[in-house]
Write an enzyme that holds these catalytic residues in place. Sequence first.
Site, PDB file in Angstrom:
ATOM      1  CG  ASP A  86      -1.922   1.086   1.264  1.00  0.00           C
ATOM      2  OD1 ASP A  86      -1.719   2.118   0.597  1.00  0.00           O
ATOM      3  OD2 ASP A  86      -2.933   0.914   1.955  1.00  0.00           O
ATOM      4  CG  ASP A 108      -8.198   1.077  -8.524  1.00  0.00           C
ATOM      5  OD1 ASP A 108      -8.222   0.701  -9.707  1.00  0.00           O
ATOM      6  OD2 ASP A 108      -7.341   0.682  -7.705  1.00  0.00           O
TER       7      ASP A 108
HETATM    8  C1  LIG Z   1      -6.833   1.942 -12.480  1.00  0.00           C
HETATM    9  S1  LIG Z   1      -5.205   1.348 -12.223  1.00  0.00           S
HETATM   10  C2  LIG Z   1      -4.167   2.579 -13.061  1.00  0.00           C
HETATM   11  C3  LIG Z   1      -2.792   2.058 -13.326  1.00  0.00           C
HETATM   12  C4  LIG Z   1      -1.838   3.047 -14.030  1.00  0.00           C
HETATM   13  N1  LIG Z   1      -1.571   4.208 -13.195  1.00  0.00           N
HETATM   14  C5  LIG Z   1      -2.363   3.457 -15.384  1.00  0.00           C
HETATM   15  O1  LIG Z   1      -2.706   4.631 -15.555  1.00  0.00           O
HETATM   16  O2  LIG Z   1      -2.415   2.595 -16.287  1.00  0.00           O
HETATM   17  C6  LIG Z   1      -4.901   1.748 -10.517  1.00  0.00           C
HETATM   18  C7  LIG Z   1      -3.700   1.038  -9.960  1.00  0.00           C
HETATM   19  O3  LIG Z   1      -3.474   1.456  -8.629  1.00  0.00           O
HETATM   20  C8  LIG Z   1      -3.044   0.327  -7.883  1.00  0.00           C
HETATM   21  N2  LIG Z   1      -3.332   0.597  -6.467  1.00  0.00           N
HETATM   22  C9  LIG Z   1      -4.555   0.680  -5.900  1.00  0.00           C
HETATM   23  N3  LIG Z   1      -4.443   0.944  -4.585  1.00  0.00           N
HETATM   24  C10 LIG Z   1      -3.110   1.025  -4.333  1.00  0.00           C
HETATM   25  C11 LIG Z   1      -2.373   1.270  -3.146  1.00  0.00           C
HETATM   26  N4  LIG Z   1      -2.985   1.475  -1.975  1.00  0.00           N
HETATM   27  N5  LIG Z   1      -1.024   1.282  -3.226  1.00  0.00           N
HETATM   28  C12 LIG Z   1      -0.399   1.072  -4.418  1.00  0.00           C
HETATM   29  N6  LIG Z   1      -1.058   0.831  -5.575  1.00  0.00           N
HETATM   30  C13 LIG Z   1      -2.406   0.809  -5.528  1.00  0.00           C
HETATM   31  C14 LIG Z   1      -3.854  -0.810  -8.451  1.00  0.00           C
HETATM   32  O4  LIG Z   1      -3.258  -2.074  -8.183  1.00  0.00           O
HETATM   33  C15 LIG Z   1      -3.866  -0.471  -9.928  1.00  0.00           C
HETATM   34  O5  LIG Z   1      -2.793  -1.071 -10.625  1.00  0.00           O
END
Ligand SMILES: C[S@@+](CC[C@H](N)C(=O)[O-])C[C@H]1O[C@@H](n2cnc3c(N)ncnc32)[C@H](O)[C@@H]1O
Length: 217
Positions: A86, A108
């Site tokens: 995280d 997200d």
């Molecule tokens: C909708 S995707 C977007 C990925 C990338 N930034 C893109 O634009 O293609 C959101 C990403 O945030 C990651 N994510 C969500 N919560 C997170 C957290 N608490 N810490 C790190 N990564 C996180 C998810 O695993 C996912 O890969």
Amino acid sequence: METLLPERRIALPADSALDPRALFAPPVAEVWLEVGFGAGEHLAGQATAHPEIGMIGCEVFENGVVKLLAEINRRALGNIRLFIDDARLLIAALPEASVARAFILFPDPWPKLRHHKRRMVSAETLDRLAVILADSAELRLATDDADYLAWMLERATTHPLFEWLARGPGDWRQRPADWPATRYEQKALAAGRTPAFLRFRRRPRARGASGLQDPRK
Ligand SMILES: C[S@@+](CC[C@H](N)C(=O)[O-])C[C@H]1O[C@@H](n2cnc3c(N)ncnc32)[C@H](O)[C@@H]1O
């Protein structure tokens, strides 16, 4: 992956703040941070364009980490370190004014009202980013979700320590040239959605003050 990951993976110190510059050799001019890098297109693109910068990427999605490691290997990128947990844990461990640029791209959207508290861009995250970002450091946010866009703007434009860098109506609809595209941007465009690209500046600290108190002090 077995050999590359241990070299690049960040472990948080148990009882002290993390010195992000100490993660990189040779020494880097600045450290930049990307939260939720997905498959790492933007992170790898920035690391390639800026070999003098130490790039820290946070991601919890294992397939994305594997894809980025393959790209690090292919491009022989020495200036990327990974936090595979995280991102908020890492943000909490970084010292004041230790990061020169931060990116949260297409986080997200958590569209249901009862899930809004899970959104990465929140008042708490912005407060903490204001602590770890250096004076005049840039914070870049992107989303293709209209409701999350309104949510981000509401929080970031009213935050006392951030200034929105929009130069004119609509300029946030164009991705700046120094901002590599991501997989989610491509998905959004293919689905007919219009992404927004937001740039904020961390206001300089008043002399002798940090703006917001680092909770560890
Ligand atoms: C909708 S995707 C977007 C990925 C990338 N930034 C893109 O634009 O293609 C959101 C990403 O945030 C990651 N994510 C969500 N919560 C997170 C957290 N608490 N810490 C790190 N990564 C996180 C998810 O695993 C996912 O890969």
